[in-house]
Enzyme design. Structure first.
Site, PDB file in Angstrom:
ATOM      1  N   PRO A 292       0.828  -1.207   0.000  1.00  0.00           N
ATOM      2  CG  PRO A 292       0.082  -0.935   2.202  1.00  0.00           C
ATOM      3  CD  PRO A 292       0.810  -1.899   1.297  1.00  0.00           C
ATOM      4  N   GLY A 293       0.492   2.219  -0.787  1.00  0.00           N
ATOM      5  CA  GLY A 293       1.191   3.503  -0.809  1.00  0.00           C
ATOM      6  C   GLY A 293       0.192   4.635  -0.709  1.00  0.00           C
ATOM      7  CB  CYS A 362       4.631  29.933 -18.910  1.00  0.00           C
ATOM      8  SG  CYS A 362       4.363  30.912 -20.398  1.00  0.00           S
ATOM      9  CE1 TYR A 391       2.639   7.082  -6.715  1.00  0.00           C
ATOM     10  CE2 TYR A 391       0.394   6.974  -5.885  1.00  0.00           C
ATOM     11  CZ  TYR A 391       1.580   6.348  -6.209  1.00  0.00           C
ATOM     12  OH  TYR A 391       1.707   5.001  -6.029  1.00  0.00           O
TER      13      TYR A 391
END
Length: 432
Positions: A292-293, A362, A391
């Site tokens: 699991p992350g 930009c 993430y």
């Protein structure tokens, strides 16, 4: 108002995380700002550890997928909570070692590990090197021989399971850059080759079917396929694989329509399948790993921004510009990922203003979310994007030479910095 236990609204009408006023955090530490609730992280870790005790009699270990968020303080917390660590680069391995993480509880993944990374893993005696291809197997055996070592290895297997997620983050099907395919016989031939080598020891098989998955059945199917392969190896080659890593990919809530599966339900149903297959093949139940992350850090984190210009284009859309963007959250640009957005300064007000949250880069595609409803917003308001613990920092960049944000961790209502904000001097540090 919020399903996440770490979020609330205080008497001032401001969003709070971990008991801290989000607008005060923004004023104290600046924006953009990543904020994490340590209690949520630790409670999730304990839920995983306890599920192994309940469904596998302790015969297993959750491994935190550090690619979700890698920093030394997270490594320390994972070690304290009894988790192992899954790393996918020399940088993640170096971070873990510098944090004092025990190398025997580290698995080193990656589809194209460099020579330097393989030697680094060998020299530090990591618990498992997860081999991705035959070329890597041969290099690893050669390096281990030169270092007079026997490398404990795992094979990453593609079980051929479609996880019904975004095509960019499906990794278990045959058309994937990761691992050995079962359908073609590639995986079986790799096993035969590995057991003939003297300087590697095949202890584990590994699979990972994708990310942000809400359905239990693909995990059950993958576990059954992997156990069938372990049975085949035992029956035909006389080798018993004693460890099985079933990967991660458990979904979290980004928006109200997401329906995460309680992790305990997953653990229970998969354990039933694993035990049934072990009995079928008359083999011991393998020592089980999962990775699991996102599910550990994702919902525990938010990102705070300060609103700048509010630009209304009649009959088109209203842009709310913030002082961050794709440099601290690239996921919308990559996957069109959904997020919940809240005006943290007016969290008690009804969200009636439909806006597009625009970053400061930009790039016309520098957007964090389109057509979301938030409370009426003006310049200076603090905007919170929820479920950004996973993430976002990991994928952050210095595009436009924008420094990466600070990370603040809150424990029992007390904030502390765990990753400092980059400075302009940091940006030019390696310039010559």
């Amino acid at each position: 108002m919020f399903t996440n236990d770490c979020l609330n609204v205080n008497e001032s009408g401001h969003l709070t995380i971990g008991g801290c006023d989000a607008t005060e955090l923004a004023a104290q530490y600046g924006t953009p700002l990543y904020v994490l609730d340590e209690n949520v992280i630790r409670n999730t870790c304990r839920a995983y550890v306890n599920s192994f005790k309940k469904y596998y009699d302790g015969n297993g270990m959750p491994m935190y997928a550090s690619k979700a968020l890698s920093c030394m303080e997270l490594c320390r917390i994972m070690d304290e909570e009894g988790l192992g660590l899954d790393v996918v680069s020399g940088g993640e391995l170096y971070t873990a070692l510098k944090a004092g993480f025990p190398p025997e509880n580290i698995h080193f993944h990656g589809n194209n590990k460099t020579d330097e990374e393989l030697v680094m893993a060998l020299k530090h005696n990591v618990g498992k090197i997860v081999v991705d291809n035959l070329e890597e197997l041969e290099r690893l055996n050669s390096f281990a021989e030169k270092l007079d070592k026997v490398a404990p290895i795992s094979f990453r297997i593609k079980p051929g399971v479609d996880a019904h997620t975004h095509s960019f983050i499906r990794t278990g099907q045959i058309d994937s850059k990761f691992g050995f395919a079962l359908e073609t016989g590639e995986a079986y031939n790799a096993v035969k080759k590995a057991i003939s080598y003297e300087n590697v020891c095949l202890k584990e098989l590994h699979c990972h079917i994708g990310s942000q998955i809400f359905d239990i059945q693909p995990f059950v199917t993958a576990a059954e396929i992997m156990m069938d392969f372990i049975g085949k190896i035992k029956n035909e080659l006389g080798v018993v694989i004693s460890q099985l890593n079933l990967g991660g990919g458990f979904g979290i809530m980004y928006v109200d329509t997401d329906t995460p599966v309680p992790y305990e339900n997953y653990m229970e149903k998969v354990s039933i399948a694993v035990k049934a297959k072990a009995e079928e093949y008359s083999i011991p139940v393998p020592f089980i790993f999962i990775e699991p992350g996102r599910s550990i850090v994702g919902e525990a984190g938010i990102t705070l921004y300060k609103a700048g210009a509010v630009k209304n284009i009649p009959n088109v859309r209203t842009y709310v510009s913030v002082d961050g963007g794709m440099t601290d959250n690239i996921r919308y640009a990559l996957y069109q990922s959904d997020y919940t957005v809240v005006n943290a300064s007016k969290a008690n007000q009804k969200p009636e203003m439909t806006v597009t949250i625009a970053g400061k880069c930009c790039e016309s595609g520098d957007l964090i979310q389109e057509n979301v409803k938030i409370a009426n917003t003006v310049a200076g308001d603090i905007i919170a994007v929820l479920s950004t613990g996973a993430y976002n920092y990991s994928m952050a960049s210095n595009y436009n030479r924008i420094p990466r944000p600070e990370i603040v961790m809150i424990k029992d209502g007390k904030p502390r910095v765990i990753v400092k904000r980059e400075t302009y001097d940091d940006i030019i540090r390696n310039d010559i």
